[in-house]
Design an enzyme around this catalytic site. Structure first.
Site, PDB file in Angstrom:
ATOM      1  N   ASP A 198      45.604  47.650  28.403  1.00 24.36           N
ATOM      2  CA  ASP A 198      46.952  47.680  28.738  1.00 24.36           C
ATOM      3  C   ASP A 198      47.788  48.831  28.139  1.00 24.36           C
ATOM      4  OD1 ASP A 198      46.412  46.238  26.343  1.00 24.36           O
ATOM      5  OD2 ASP A 198      47.923  44.544  26.836  1.00 24.36           O
ATOM      6  N   ASP A 236      38.003  51.890  37.534  1.00 22.84           N
ATOM      7  CA  ASP A 236      38.423  51.970  38.876  1.00 22.84           C
ATOM      8  C   ASP A 236      39.983  52.114  38.805  1.00 22.84           C
ATOM      9  OD1 ASP A 236      38.627  51.916  41.727  1.00 22.84           O
ATOM     10  OD2 ASP A 236      39.083  49.728  41.352  1.00 22.84           O
TER      11      ASP A 236
HETATM   12  C1  IPM Z   1      36.428  53.856  44.169  1.00 22.69           C
HETATM   13  C2  IPM Z   1      36.768  53.096  44.981  1.00 22.69           C
HETATM   14  C3  IPM Z   1      35.388  51.968  45.288  1.00 22.69           C
HETATM   15  C4  IPM Z   1      35.542  51.220  43.920  1.00 22.69           C
HETATM   16  C5  IPM Z   1      35.828  51.027  46.356  1.00 22.69           C
HETATM   17  C6  IPM Z   1      35.678  51.771  47.686  1.00 22.69           C
HETATM   18  C7  IPM Z   1      34.597  50.174  46.283  1.00 22.69           C
HETATM   19  O1  IPM Z   1      37.974  52.215  44.798  1.00 22.69           O
HETATM   20  O2  IPM Z   1      35.439  54.442  44.117  1.00 22.69           O
HETATM   21  O3  IPM Z   1      37.304  53.990  42.926  1.00 22.69           O
HETATM   22  O4  IPM Z   1      36.197  50.134  43.711  1.00 22.69           O
HETATM   23  O5  IPM Z   1      34.707  51.478  42.939  1.00 22.69           O
HETATM   24 MN    MN Z   2      39.026  52.897  43.358  1.00 24.81          MN
END
Ligand code: IPM
Ligand code: MN
Length: 367
Positions: free
Chosen positions: A223, A247
């Site tokens: 965070d 992500d």
């Molecule tokens: C990324 C994308 C992917 C992930 C999805 C499309 C599965 O958001 O490469 O960041 O979550 O890893």
């Molecule tokens: Mn992503």
């Protein structure tokens, strides 16, 4: 120099941006007399439509038999209601696991030429240059058990967050090695005030750091990291984190760059490297020729660096992207006052710039 590349254009803007990345790679091959072979296969929504599976066997076999995989994007709104394991994204996750790359490198760089595309004041973002090292094969994305239990009305859904010492060690090493080639600083991001997986993460990263006394390690809760990334992006060099945090934080870091369309990625550590822009399939602009190919082209550069050991050629491509931005060419996502440029014109301009850069280097060596 030979390189067999499996190209997976995928959904939405994927085909448009990978076409430009391939064009740039072909230009590099032409200049230096390298032999790059490209073989295209289906993944994601297009593969579901054509073969009934988001990762057909032929696609997987082709990827496993090649030197590197270049992917565009997966995901389409028509599959939004399907269970997770039947969606286009499932194809990408299966592929990531099969290729075995556990460290996903995502650079986020503030290019001065497009600094005004970022909502951040340029004195905040100027000079920011971060490398995210995202663990890619563990955490909530792959943990078992997962699924739904109970019946209608009292359904419960669950996912499992799990990390082993070994999974943490191997990705941590990638981060420390990368930091050595940069500004020798690793920020490890976790939620160790709440999660056991994060406590193990922090302990393990701290132990691995002992083998890298020349690299400074600090820890941040996710965070707090989310906030510092935006308030003081220049504080960061390498950011090491688990799958889901990586992500989320890497999309956030796109704000520093000005557009998600600029971000590239390389997945290393497996048998076959996987290279994909960070952006998604962007169905709203697909097929219009307006998508930004820079993320895909920069991913191709990372492919030359990590799968072909062609560091100079990778840098030439990265410099060409910068030159084209400096010259004022802009796809719609980074428009702000520049010269409006289509996806394919942007690709063409990058190719021309790569050619110029190499010509200049040869001319320089000739005198
Ligand atoms: C990324 C994308 C992917 C992930 C999805 C499309 C599965 O958001 O490469 O960041 O979550 O890893
Ligand atoms: Mn992503």
């Amino acid at each position: 120099m030979k390189l067999r590349v499996t190209v997976l254009p995928g959904d939405g803007i994927g085909p448009e941006v990978t076409a430009e990345a391939v064009r740039v790679l072909q230009t590099v091959a032409g200049i230096h007399g390298y032999k790059f072979d490209f073989e295209e296969h289906a993944i994601g929504g297009v593969a579901i439509r054509e073969f009934g599976s988001p990762l057909p066997r032929t696609t997987l076999d082709a990827c496993l038999a090649s030197d590197a995989v270049l992917l565009g994007a997966v995901g389409a709104p028509e599959y939004d209601r399907l269970p997770a394991n039947q969606r286009p994204e499932a194809g990408l996750l299966l592929l990531r696991r099969a290729l075995g790359g556990y460290a996903n490198l995502r650079p986020a760089i503030c290019y001065p030429a497009i600094a005004d595309c970022s909502p951040l004041r340029s004195e905040v973002s100027h000079g920011a240059d971060i490398l995210f090292v995202r663990e890619l094969l563990g955490g909530l994305y792959f943990g078992e058990p997962r699924g739904f239990t109970g019946t209608n009305g009292s359904t419960v859904a669950h996912n499992t967050m799990q990390y082993s010492v070994e999974e943490i060690e191997r990705v941590a090493r990638v981060a420390f090695e990368a930091a050595r080639k940069r500004r020798s600083k690793v920020t490890s991001v976790d939620k160790a005030n709440v999660l056991e997986t994060s406590q193990l993460w922090r302990q393990t990263v701290t132990r691995i750091a002992e083998s890298y006394p020349d690299v400074t390690l600090n820890h941040l809760y996710v965070d707090a990291c989310a906030m510092h990334l935006i308030t003081s992006p220049r504080l960061f060099d390498v950011v090491l984190t688990e799958n889901l945090f990586g992500d989320i934080l890497s999309d956030e870091a796109a704000v520093i760059t000005g557009s998600l369309g600029m971000l590239a990625s390389a997945t290393v550590g497996g048998e076959v490297g996987l290279y994909e822009p960070v952006h998604g399939s962007a169905p709203d602009i697909a097929g219009k020729g307006v998508a930004n190919p820079c993320g895909a082209v920069a991913s191709a550069a990372m492919m030359l660096r990590h799968s072909a050991n062609l560091e100079h050629e990778a840098r030439d491509i990265e410099l060409a992207i910068q030159n084209v931005l400096d010259a004022g060419y802009r796809t719609a996502d980074i428009a702000s006052g520049g010269k409006p440029t289509s996806t394919s014109d942007m690709g063409e301009l990058i190719c021309e710039s790569v050619t110029e850069i190499v010509d200049m280097r040869y001319a320089y060596h000739a005198v």
